[in-house]
Write an enzyme that holds these catalytic residues in place. Structure first.
Site, PDB file in Angstrom:
ATOM      1  N   HIS A  84       0.786  -1.234   0.000  1.00 27.92           N
ATOM      2  CA  HIS A  84       0.000   0.000   0.000  1.00 27.92           C
ATOM      3  C   HIS A  84       0.809   1.271   0.000  1.00 27.92           C
ATOM      4  O   HIS A  84       0.242   2.366   0.037  1.00 27.92           O
ATOM      5  CB  HIS A  84      -0.904   0.052   1.229  1.00 27.92           C
ATOM      6  CG  HIS A  84      -2.169  -0.713   1.067  1.00 27.92           C
ATOM      7  ND1 HIS A  84      -3.306  -0.142   0.556  1.00 27.92           N
ATOM      8  CD2 HIS A  84      -2.472  -1.999   1.325  1.00 27.92           C
ATOM      9  CE1 HIS A  84      -4.259  -1.045   0.518  1.00 27.92           C
ATOM     10  NE2 HIS A  84      -3.791  -2.188   0.978  1.00 27.92           N
ATOM     11  N   LYS A 110       0.337  14.534   1.473  1.00 28.92           N
ATOM     12  CA  LYS A 110      -0.999  14.862   0.969  1.00 28.92           C
ATOM     13  C   LYS A 110      -1.188  16.379   0.791  1.00 28.92           C
ATOM     14  O   LYS A 110      -2.163  16.842   0.226  1.00 28.92           O
ATOM     15  CB  LYS A 110      -2.062  14.268   1.880  1.00 28.92           C
ATOM     16  CG  LYS A 110      -2.139  12.730   1.791  1.00 28.92           C
ATOM     17  CD  LYS A 110      -3.156  12.161   2.765  1.00 28.92           C
ATOM     18  CE  LYS A 110      -3.211  10.648   2.792  1.00 28.92           C
ATOM     19  NZ  LYS A 110      -4.050  10.059   1.712  1.00 28.92           N
ATOM     20  N   THR A 136      -8.450   6.702  -2.754  1.00 22.49           N
ATOM     21  CA  THR A 136      -9.802   6.240  -3.107  1.00 22.49           C
ATOM     22  C   THR A 136     -10.798   7.372  -2.917  1.00 22.49           C
ATOM     23  O   THR A 136     -11.862   7.368  -3.519  1.00 22.49           O
ATOM     24  CB  THR A 136     -10.233   5.037  -2.245  1.00 22.49           C
ATOM     25  OG1 THR A 136      -9.978   5.339  -0.866  1.00 22.49           O
ATOM     26  CG2 THR A 136      -9.505   3.774  -2.657  1.00 22.49           C
ATOM     27  N   LYS A 172     -14.352   8.442  -5.073  1.00 19.11           N
ATOM     28  CA  LYS A 172     -15.670   8.742  -4.499  1.00 19.11           C
ATOM     29  C   LYS A 172     -16.170  10.092  -4.992  1.00 19.11           C
ATOM     30  O   LYS A 172     -17.343  10.251  -5.345  1.00 19.11           O
ATOM     31  CB  LYS A 172     -15.582   8.793  -2.965  1.00 19.11           C
ATOM     32  CG  LYS A 172     -15.152   7.513  -2.303  1.00 19.11           C
ATOM     33  CD  LYS A 172     -14.801   7.773  -0.832  1.00 19.11           C
ATOM     34  CE  LYS A 172     -14.008   6.637  -0.244  1.00 19.11           C
ATOM     35  NZ  LYS A 172     -13.363   7.005   1.042  1.00 19.11           N
ATOM     36  N   LYS A 205      -8.952  13.932   3.849  1.00 18.77           N
ATOM     37  CA  LYS A 205      -8.090  12.752   3.941  1.00 18.77           C
ATOM     38  C   LYS A 205      -7.248  12.887   5.211  1.00 18.77           C
ATOM     39  O   LYS A 205      -7.195  13.961   5.791  1.00 18.77           O
ATOM     40  CB  LYS A 205      -7.194  12.602   2.710  1.00 18.77           C
ATOM     41  CG  LYS A 205      -6.479  13.891   2.283  1.00 18.77           C
ATOM     42  CD  LYS A 205      -5.810  13.756   0.925  1.00 18.77           C
ATOM     43  CE  LYS A 205      -6.764  13.891  -0.245  1.00 18.77           C
ATOM     44  NZ  LYS A 205      -6.808  12.689  -1.092  1.00 18.77           N
ATOM     45  N   ARG A 206      -6.580  11.822   5.611  1.00 20.81           N
ATOM     46  CA  ARG A 206      -5.688  11.929   6.754  1.00 20.81           C
ATOM     47  C   ARG A 206      -4.685  13.059   6.526  1.00 20.81           C
ATOM     48  O   ARG A 206      -4.359  13.386   5.384  1.00 20.81           O
ATOM     49  CB  ARG A 206      -4.891  10.625   6.936  1.00 20.81           C
ATOM     50  CG  ARG A 206      -5.636   9.504   7.613  1.00 20.81           C
ATOM     51  CD  ARG A 206      -4.756   8.286   7.756  1.00 20.81           C
ATOM     52  NE  ARG A 206      -4.192   7.878   6.488  1.00 20.81           N
ATOM     53  CZ  ARG A 206      -2.893   7.772   6.239  1.00 20.81           C
ATOM     54  NH1 ARG A 206      -1.998   8.015   7.180  1.00 20.81           N
ATOM     55  NH2 ARG A 206      -2.469   7.398   5.046  1.00 20.81           N
TER      56      ARG A 206
END
Ligand SMILES: *Cc1c(COP(=O)(O)O)cnc(C)c1O
Length: 795
Positions: free
Chosen positions: A341, A534, A636, A640, A528-529
């Site tokens: 991952h 990110k 992901t 969505k 998101k986290r």
């Protein structure tokens, strides 16, 4: 049995009356819960009976996280009862949506990895495939996040409710797990045998949760293990109270996966607990000979957290089932497959050898032997030092779980095309050369039953009106929406639904956080986290720049935008926590400025989780997918949002690449460096953020304000951020990509000025999103890795 509203109402009212109290939402929740459980139980029994009768191969999905979200509404959707129940309740003066709000979602995951596991078990059941999830039942789940003065605080999530539990305790299936102890080699009947003397025993109790597939046809099982004190005597243990306490801690809470904190021992205990308990159950309850395990069971390990399944299966086969090493290795390496991952170094799963040696002495010996044999098999080749380093499981007192996972499994996959390529060509190049047919790609997916049917019932209805209901079973048929991308009345309906979902979100936020949002603004959503890669920092710096521009330039009056953030930071991740604090500070500064407020609004949604995501995603106009290229394995959230008709502003990273490929770059806002460039800079260490600061006055000003602490309630709140951007040379290339990001935002404003064209782009995104259903992903895993057969559906 239950397709009629009147029948439902009658039964519901009778049960309510039997409880003999007022018609409160709480009572309605309990009643509906009971009824749903009964509907499910019948189908669950029937599926289990079919499995017993047919004996087909089963998949077991091992994951340290299952971020399942609320279950009541989802079960109604999957049973096909949602509309009936909703209308029935309406007529009784009750609102299903209000009732659903009473459920606390079990926080059994951190983010994408855990949510993927949840989407996968949904798709397995919905495709009628025999596949079950195995995980842990964390009492306090992942923490609940609140902001106090803009700082994140963390509290346990109380999700377990005694009266109407989401899972069923299976006392009779308990197994014992052992830790510590001393190795003894004894002479057995057929040679030497290894025993562990005086271990510490812990009991593992399974709690089973039904996983309801589409149309209620198949109900599989999600089995979650809970740690309790063992009944077995163990003389070495004097202080029972300490033992009791230590045992309860094993499944007390979920650890944020990227945290650097102590408590490593506990995490190792958790990982072994999951693997040992799950493997013991599978072997204890089998209906086939032990040699036939690979033909009857596939075990998928979700990242390296359950990689101890490899040595643990070896241990069970050798020590308990008296197989030889070679037999056991053959069986293990035909049963287990592994999903990688991440390529982030910190998350690759490394353990101090001594830790494993002391906690799991027998497992340590087995890992050593696996490593020894693997190294021996390499001796004939002329491998350089670098290759040997990459190929070693144990090295300098460290055990590398990712290498163990590759060596001990028959298939290894990455989770998006780009990610798999990076694994094969770089991170795991040497392993790929040793095992050329092991590596393959399985691009992640999301279940459209939660992310479209449940989260956006209105949009689902509109889609069905346009193209009929077949897309629900075959989501790739969403492509038929292409015919409607230029249909004026369809586009108007789409816009009306987007506005409605914005209203729903606004109402939700008003109630939960007491903030008021302009429904006519652009909803720009970054959820998101929190992590450096990110790049929430890039987004908030950009907002800061927009603010400066509005204040400085009287001609700059952009269309109103609301920037939403949502996400948690691991409790010990100081940088991420400072970014959270910074966003909250910028929010209060921007939101309280009468001029800026007309154009900018910043909303930080507290405690981002699946429930919050279900409110945010359908309301989004813009989807922020701005990770540093090469760092996001798949993502992901991106899928969505696309499926709900949001346009992506994103880098060429993870599954974004495939999203752009499907929808066309002209229907997205693509910016920033490519993975190749990023990796080149990293290799050469040639990126210097100071050059950017010196050549771009606007960025220079931002940095100055940042350093002064103007945006963070003082300098001491910013040292990790400044440290990362300056001293640490901006490892996630925030400043490098900043200009290109800002230009992409300007393109968004230009595009939004043409509402019908914008809506057309949104519809094209929905039409291209079908391939990102996890049904597609699961079917590919089944075809290429697990080889499962569909069980006949009764419904
Ligand atoms: C989908 C999802 C994630 C993963 O989001 P990414 O943007 O892919 O990181 C994390 N948390 C929740 C609650 C989700 O639903």
């Amino acid at each position: 049995m239950f397709s009629y509203k009147e029948e439902f109402k009658k039964s519901f009212v009778t049960r309510m009356e039997r409880k003999g109290m007022e018609k409160t939402a709480e009572l309605a929740y309990e009643t509906l819960w009971e009824m749903t459980q009964e509907w499910i139980q019948k189908r669950w029994n029937r599926t289990n009976q079919l499995y017993r009768d047919n004996n087909e191969k089963k998949l077991y999905y091992f994951s340290i996280e299952f971020l399942i979200g609320r279950v009541l509404g989802q079960n109604l959707i999957n049973l096909n009862f949602y509309d009936t129940v909703k209308e029935g309740l309406d007529e009784l003066g009750l609102q299903l949506s209000e009732i659903e709000e009473l459920e606390t979602e079990p926080g059994l995951g951190n983010g994408g990895l855990g949510r993927l596991a949840a989407c996968f078990v949904d798709s397995l059941a919905s495709l009628g495939l025999p596949g079950h999830g195995y995980g842990l039942r964390y009492k306090g789940g992942l923490f609940t996040q609140h902001f106090v003065n803009g700082y994140q605080t963390e509290q346990p999530t109380q999700w377990i409710q005694q009266e109407h539990n989401v899972d069923i305790r299976r006392e009779e299936l308990a197994v014992d797990i052992s830790y510590y102890g001393e190795i003894q080699v004894v002479m057995g009947l057929d040679g030497l045998k290894v025993n562990v003397e005086n271990p510490e025993w812990v009991k593992a109790i399974p709690y089973d949760m039904p996983v309801v597939g589409a149309n209620g046809g198949t109900v599989n099982t999600l089995r979650l293990w809970q740690a309790e004190v063992s009944d077995r005597p163990f003389p070495g243990r004097e202080d029972y109270a300490v033992y009791e306490h230590e045992t309860a801690k094993i499944t007390d809470r979920l650890y944020p996966d990227d945290s650097l904190e102590a408590g490593k021992i506990l995490r190792l205990k958790q990982q072994y607990f999951l693997c040992s308990a799950s493997l013991q159950t599978i072997l204890n309850n089998r209906s086939f000979s032990i040699e036939a395990l690979p033909e009857n069971a596939a075990i998928q390990i979700n990242d390296t957290h359950p990689a101890l399944a490899i040595p643990e299966l070896m241990r069970l086969l050798i020590d308990d089932h008296a197989l030889s090493w070679d037999q056991a290795w053959d069986i293990t390496t035909r049963t287990i497959s592994y999903t990688n991952h991440t390529i982030l170094e910190e998350a690759m799963g490394k353990w101090d050898s001594r830790l494993i040696q002391s906690l799991l002495p027998r497992i340590y010996l087995i890992i050593e032997e696996i490593d020894r044999r693997f190294k021996k098999s390499l001796q004939q080749q002329e491998l350089d030092e670098e290759a040997l380093h990459k190929l070693s499981i144990i090295e300098n007192g460290t055990i590398k779980m990712a290498v163990l996972a590759v060596v001990g499994s028959y298939k290894v996959n990455g989770v998006a095309k780009l990610h798999t390529e990076i694994l094969k060509k770089r991170e795991m190049k040497e392993l790929n050369e040793q095992f050329p047919n092991k590596f393959h790609n399985k691009t992640n997916g999301i279940t459209h039953r939660r992310w479209l049917l449940k989260a956006n019932h209105e949009l689902s209805g509109l889609i069905t009106e346009a193209i009929g209901p077949r897309w629900i079973k075959e989501p790739e048929r969403l492509s038929e929406l292409h015919y409607f991308a230029q249909n004026h009345s369809f586009l108007q309906d789409f816009q009306a639904i987007k506005s409605l979902k914005k209203e729903h979100l606004i109402h939700h936020l008003q109630r939960n956080q007491n903030v008021v949002v302009d429904p006519d603004s652009i909803f720009d959503i970054h959820i998101k986290r929190f992590h450096g890669y990110k790049r929430q920092l890039m987004n908030i710096l950009h907002i800061q720049m927009l603010y400066d521009r509005i204040k400085r330039d009287p001609t700059y009056r952009p269309y109103p935008r609301t920037f939403f953030f949502g996400g948690k930071a691991a409790p010990s991740y100081h940088f991420a926590k400072q970014v959270i604090k910074m966003i909250n500070t910028v929010a209060s500064k921007v939101n309280s400025d009468p001029l800026a407020r007309k154009h900018l609004h910043v909303v930080f949604v507290e405690n981002y989780n699946v429930t919050q995501a279900e409110y945010l995603i359908p309301a989004a106009d813009v989807s922020e997918q701005i990770s540093t290229a090469s760092k996001e394995a798949s993502g992901t959230g991106n899928m969505k949002l696309m499926m709900n008709g949001a346009l992506t502003i994103g880098t060429f990273d993870g599954a974004n690449v495939e999203i752009f490929e499907e929808v066309g770059q002209e229907n997205a806002f693509v910016f920033g460096m490519r993975a190749e460039q990023v990796m080149q800079y990293e290799k050469e260490k040639s990126y210097n953020p100071k050059e950017i600061i010196d050549s771009d006055s606007e960025i220079a000003q931002l940095m100055e304000e940042l350093i002064k602490g103007e945006w963070t309630d003082g300098k001491n709140n910013v040292d990790f951020i400044v440290g990362q951007l300056m001293e640490d040379s901006d490892p996630y290339f925030v400043l490098k990509d900043f200009r290109s990001y800002s230009k992409a935002h300007e393109q968004i404003l230009k595009a939004y000025a043409h509402p019908e064209k914008w809506a057309e782009m949104c519809v094209k995104n929905i039409a291209a999103s079908g391939i990102f259903s996890s049904d597609r992903t699961i079917q590919q895993y089944s075809n290429d890795v697990w080889h499962l057969t569909k069980i006949p559906s009764i419904y």
